[in-house]
Design a protein around this motif. Structure first.
Motif, PDB file in Angstrom:
ATOM      1  N   ARG A   1       0.846  -1.201   0.000  1.00  0.00           N
ATOM      2  CA  ARG A   1       0.000   0.000   0.000  1.00  0.00           C
ATOM      3  C   ARG A   1       0.886   1.258   0.000  1.00  0.00           C
ATOM      4  NH1 ARG A   1       1.456   2.428   4.273  1.00  0.00           N
ATOM      5  NH2 ARG A   1       0.564   4.262   3.229  1.00  0.00           N
ATOM      6  N   GLY A   2       0.382   2.241  -0.750  1.00  0.00           N
ATOM      7  CA  GLY A   2       1.080   3.513  -0.798  1.00  0.00           C
ATOM      8  C   GLY A   2       2.240   3.567  -1.764  1.00  0.00           C
ATOM      9  N   ASN A   3       2.610   2.439  -2.375  1.00  0.00           N
ATOM     10  CA  ASN A   3       3.732   2.393  -3.316  1.00  0.00           C
ATOM     11  C   ASN A   3       3.198   2.305  -4.741  1.00  0.00           C
ATOM     12  OD1 ASN A   3       5.900   2.251  -1.295  1.00  0.00           O
ATOM     13  ND2 ASN A   3       5.028   0.247  -0.816  1.00  0.00           N
ATOM     14  N   TRP A   4       3.420   3.329  -5.513  1.00  0.00           N
ATOM     15  CA  TRP A   4       2.910   3.350  -6.879  1.00  0.00           C
ATOM     16  C   TRP A   4       3.552   2.262  -7.724  1.00  0.00           C
ATOM     17  CZ3 TRP A   4      -1.158   6.080  -8.632  1.00  0.00           C
ATOM     18  CH2 TRP A   4      -1.619   7.143  -7.837  1.00  0.00           C
ATOM     19  N   ALA A   5       2.738   1.681  -8.601  1.00  0.00           N
ATOM     20  CA  ALA A   5       3.213   0.638  -9.507  1.00  0.00           C
ATOM     21  C   ALA A   5       2.574   0.891 -10.872  1.00  0.00           C
ATOM     22  CB  ALA A   5       2.847  -0.744  -8.971  1.00  0.00           C
ATOM     23  N   GLN A   6       2.794  -0.030 -11.799  1.00  0.00           N
ATOM     24  CA  GLN A   6       2.207   0.050 -13.135  1.00  0.00           C
ATOM     25  C   GLN A   6       1.475  -1.260 -13.426  1.00  0.00           C
ATOM     26  OE1 GLN A   6       2.304   2.298 -15.934  1.00  0.00           O
ATOM     27  NE2 GLN A   6       3.000   3.901 -14.540  1.00  0.00           N
ATOM     28  N   ALA A   7       0.329  -1.164 -14.083  1.00  0.00           N
ATOM     29  CA  ALA A   7      -0.406  -2.355 -14.507  1.00  0.00           C
ATOM     30  C   ALA A   7      -1.236  -2.004 -15.724  1.00  0.00           C
ATOM     31  CB  ALA A   7      -1.302  -2.878 -13.390  1.00  0.00           C
ATOM     32  N   TRP A   8      -1.077  -2.791 -16.775  1.00  0.00           N
ATOM     33  CA  TRP A   8      -1.858  -2.616 -18.002  1.00  0.00           C
ATOM     34  C   TRP A   8      -1.730  -1.196 -18.547  1.00  0.00           C
ATOM     35  CZ3 TRP A   8      -6.600  -5.359 -15.436  1.00  0.00           C
ATOM     36  CH2 TRP A   8      -6.308  -6.732 -15.302  1.00  0.00           C
ATOM     37  N   GLY A   9      -0.522  -0.650 -18.426  1.00  0.00           N
ATOM     38  CA  GLY A   9      -0.241   0.666 -18.970  1.00  0.00           C
ATOM     39  C   GLY A   9      -0.762   1.823 -18.145  1.00  0.00           C
ATOM     40  N   LYS A  10      -1.181   1.558 -16.909  1.00  0.00           N
ATOM     41  CA  LYS A  10      -1.747   2.607 -16.065  1.00  0.00           C
ATOM     42  C   LYS A  10      -0.980   2.715 -14.748  1.00  0.00           C
ATOM     43  CE  LYS A  10      -5.239   3.178 -18.925  1.00  0.00           C
ATOM     44  NZ  LYS A  10      -5.376   4.420 -19.727  1.00  0.00           N
TER      45      LYS A  10
ATOM     46  N   ALA B   1      -4.370   4.973   5.279  1.00  0.00           N
ATOM     47  CA  ALA B   1      -5.321   5.180   4.190  1.00  0.00           C
ATOM     48  C   ALA B   1      -5.419   6.659   3.821  1.00  0.00           C
ATOM     49  CB  ALA B   1      -6.693   4.637   4.585  1.00  0.00           C
ATOM     50  N   TRP B   2      -5.382   7.523   4.819  1.00  0.00           N
ATOM     51  CA  TRP B   2      -5.435   8.961   4.545  1.00  0.00           C
ATOM     52  C   TRP B   2      -4.185   9.414   3.778  1.00  0.00           C
ATOM     53  CZ3 TRP B   2      -8.231  12.809   3.516  1.00  0.00           C
ATOM     54  CH2 TRP B   2      -7.801  14.128   3.663  1.00  0.00           C
ATOM     55  N   ALA B   3      -3.040   8.879   4.138  1.00  0.00           N
ATOM     56  CA  ALA B   3      -1.811   9.214   3.414  1.00  0.00           C
ATOM     57  C   ALA B   3      -1.905   8.769   1.953  1.00  0.00           C
ATOM     58  CB  ALA B   3      -0.609   8.556   4.100  1.00  0.00           C
ATOM     59  N   ASP B   4      -2.515   7.613   1.725  1.00  0.00           N
ATOM     60  CA  ASP B   4      -2.662   7.122   0.351  1.00  0.00           C
ATOM     61  C   ASP B   4      -3.626   7.996  -0.444  1.00  0.00           C
ATOM     62  OD1 ASP B   4      -0.957   5.098   1.093  1.00  0.00           O
ATOM     63  OD2 ASP B   4      -2.542   3.606   1.376  1.00  0.00           O
ATOM     64  N   LEU B   5      -4.676   8.471   0.203  1.00  0.00           N
ATOM     65  CA  LEU B   5      -5.622   9.352  -0.478  1.00  0.00           C
ATOM     66  C   LEU B   5      -4.956  10.666  -0.887  1.00  0.00           C
ATOM     67  CD1 LEU B   5      -8.779   8.751   1.761  1.00  0.00           C
ATOM     68  CD2 LEU B   5      -8.539   8.121  -0.645  1.00  0.00           C
ATOM     69  N   LEU B   6      -4.125  11.189  -0.010  1.00  0.00           N
ATOM     70  CA  LEU B   6      -3.409  12.420  -0.349  1.00  0.00           C
ATOM     71  C   LEU B   6      -2.441  12.186  -1.504  1.00  0.00           C
ATOM     72  CD1 LEU B   6      -2.680  13.884   3.221  1.00  0.00           C
ATOM     73  CD2 LEU B   6      -4.460  14.583   1.588  1.00  0.00           C
ATOM     74  N   ALA B   7      -1.796  11.011  -1.521  1.00  0.00           N
ATOM     75  CA  ALA B   7      -0.896  10.681  -2.634  1.00  0.00           C
ATOM     76  C   ALA B   7      -1.673  10.571  -3.945  1.00  0.00           C
ATOM     77  CB  ALA B   7      -0.165   9.377  -2.332  1.00  0.00           C
ATOM     78  N   LEU B   8      -2.872  10.039  -3.882  1.00  0.00           N
ATOM     79  CA  LEU B   8      -3.722   9.932  -5.064  1.00  0.00           C
ATOM     80  C   LEU B   8      -4.118  11.312  -5.562  1.00  0.00           C
ATOM     81  CD1 LEU B   8      -5.529   8.326  -7.036  1.00  0.00           C
ATOM     82  CD2 LEU B   8      -7.286   8.293  -5.242  1.00  0.00           C
ATOM     83  N   GLN B   9      -4.504  12.172  -4.639  1.00  0.00           N
ATOM     84  CA  GLN B   9      -4.894  13.532  -5.000  1.00  0.00           C
ATOM     85  C   GLN B   9      -3.740  14.272  -5.675  1.00  0.00           C
ATOM     86  OE1 GLN B   9      -5.594  16.373  -1.728  1.00  0.00           O
ATOM     87  NE2 GLN B   9      -7.553  16.910  -2.714  1.00  0.00           N
ATOM     88  N   ALA B  10      -2.540  14.105  -5.138  1.00  0.00           N
ATOM     89  CA  ALA B  10      -1.369  14.778  -5.706  1.00  0.00           C
ATOM     90  C   ALA B  10      -1.063  14.245  -7.106  1.00  0.00           C
ATOM     91  CB  ALA B  10      -0.172  14.587  -4.777  1.00  0.00           C
ATOM     92  N   ARG B  11      -1.217  12.915  -7.284  1.00  0.00           N
ATOM     93  CA  ARG B  11      -0.921  12.331  -8.601  1.00  0.00           C
ATOM     94  C   ARG B  11      -1.911  12.826  -9.652  1.00  0.00           C
ATOM     95  NH1 ARG B  11       2.424   7.986  -9.700  1.00  0.00           N
ATOM     96  NH2 ARG B  11       2.767   7.885 -11.960  1.00  0.00           N
TER      97      ARG B  11
END
Length: 266
Positions: A221-230, A251-261
Motif C-alpha cells: 500500500r502507498g507504493n505506486w506501480a504500473q499495470a496494463w499501462g496505467k 489510508a489517509w496518506a494514500d488518499l493524499l498521494a492519489l490527490q497529488a498524482r
C-alpha cells in the motif's frame, strides 16, 4: 481279450464251468458287469474355439475446455461496457457463480479518471447488484469524498468508477482462488481498456494479485506501480479499516498521494 459276465445270474458250478471255458478260450481280463462296445466311434474332431466377446469401444474423451481461453475470447469480443457485462453474466465456467444471486458488474461514472478495483461482492452487494454498498462501501464513499471524489459525480474530474475482480459473491466470503482470479483477468483487462482511466486504485490482496501478481497489501500500500499501462496505487480495503481503525492514518496518506498524482496528470 475281455468279456463281461453277470455273475449274480449264475449258480456256482455253472459259473465255474464258464470261467474255465473262458480261460481256455484266452480271456485275460474281466472288464465289468456292463458290456462295452469298443468299436463305437467317438467324435474326436476339434471343436471351434469360442469367440471372445469384443470389448466395448472406448468412450470418447470429453474435450477439455480452457476457461481462461474462453474468457479471453468473450472479453475481447465485447465492443462496449454493456456487451462486456452481458459476456460476463453469460460466463459459466466459474463455480463461484452458482452460489451467487447476482452478477455484480460496476458502479459510478464510466468517464471517471479514477477506477477503483476491489476484491469481490459481499452479502449486501450480492443482494443489490452493485459493488461497495455495505458498511465497507459507505466508508469508501466517505474516504474519497474527503479528497473531492464521488461515484455519483457527473464530472469525470471528480468522479469514481468502481468494480471488483470477482463479479460473484464467494461462498462463505472466502478469498477467491488463483484459478478463479485467472478466469476473471481477461474480463477485468478489457474493463480497464474500455474505461481508459488516468489511474487505477486496487483495494485489497485479490486485485493486487490480479493486476501485479504480487501479494501483501499491507506492504504494497502507498507504493505506486504500473499495470496494463496505467499508474496503480495499492490501498487497504475499507473492510480491513473497519476491523483495524488504527490503519486509517495510512489510508489517509494514500488518499493524499492519489490527490497529488491526479494534479500532476492535469
Amino acid at each position: 481279450m475281455g468279456i463281461a459276465l453277470d455273475m449274480d445270474a449264475l449258480d456256482g458250478p455253472t459259473a465255474l464251468a464258464l470261467l474255465e471255458w473262458q480261460v481256455e478260450m484266452g480271456v485275460t481280463d474281466v472288464i465289468g458287469e456292463a458290456s462295452l462296445d469298443r468299436y463305437a466311434l467317438t467324435d474326436t474332431r476339434p471343436t471351434a474355439p469360442t469367440k471372445a466377446k469384443a470389448a466395448p469401444p472406448p468412450e470418447p474423451m470429453m474435450e477439455q475446455v480452457d476457461p481462461v481461453a474462453v474468457a479471453k475470447i468473450a472479453a475481447n469480443n465485447a465492443p462496449s461496457l454493456d456487451a462486456l457485462a452481458e459476456a460476463l453474466a453469460a460466463y459459466d465456467h466459474c463455480e463461484m457463480k452458482k452460489g451467487a444471486k447476482r452478477t455484480v458488474f460496476a458502479d459510478g461514472n464510466p468517464q471517471a479518471r479514477v477506477m477503483i478495483i476491489g476484491e469481490a461482492p459481499g452479502r449486501d452487494e450480492d443482494i443489490e447488484g452493485r459493488p461497495f454498498v455495505g458498511r465497507a462501501g459507505q466508508l469508501l464513499d466517505r474516504m474519497f469524498a474527503a479528497i473531492g471524489l464521488s461515484r455519483t459525480s457527473p464530472d469525470p474530474a471528480t468522479s469514481l468508477y468502481i468494480t471488483n475482480v470477482m463479479p460473484w459473491r464467494p461462498p462463505n466470503n472466502r478469498d477467491p482462488e488463483p484459478a478463479e482470479v485467472a478466469m476473471m483477468q481477461p474480463f477485468l483487462a478489457r474493463h480497464v481498456e474500455l474505461i481508459a482511466p488516468d489511474l487505477l486504485v486496487v483495494m485489497g490482496n485479490t486485485p493486487l494479485f490480479a493486476l501485479t501478481g504480487g501479494r501483501g497489501i499491507t506492504r504494497a500500500r502507498g507504493n505506486w506501480a504500473q499495470a496494463w499501462g496505467k499508474p496503480l496505487l495499492p490501498m487497504l480495503h475499507p473492510a480491513y479499516l473497519l476491523r483495524n481503525p488504527g490503519a486509517k492514518r495510512e489510508a489517509w496518506a494514500d488518499l493524499l498521494a492519489l490527490q497529488a498524482r491526479l494534479k500532476e496528470l492535469g
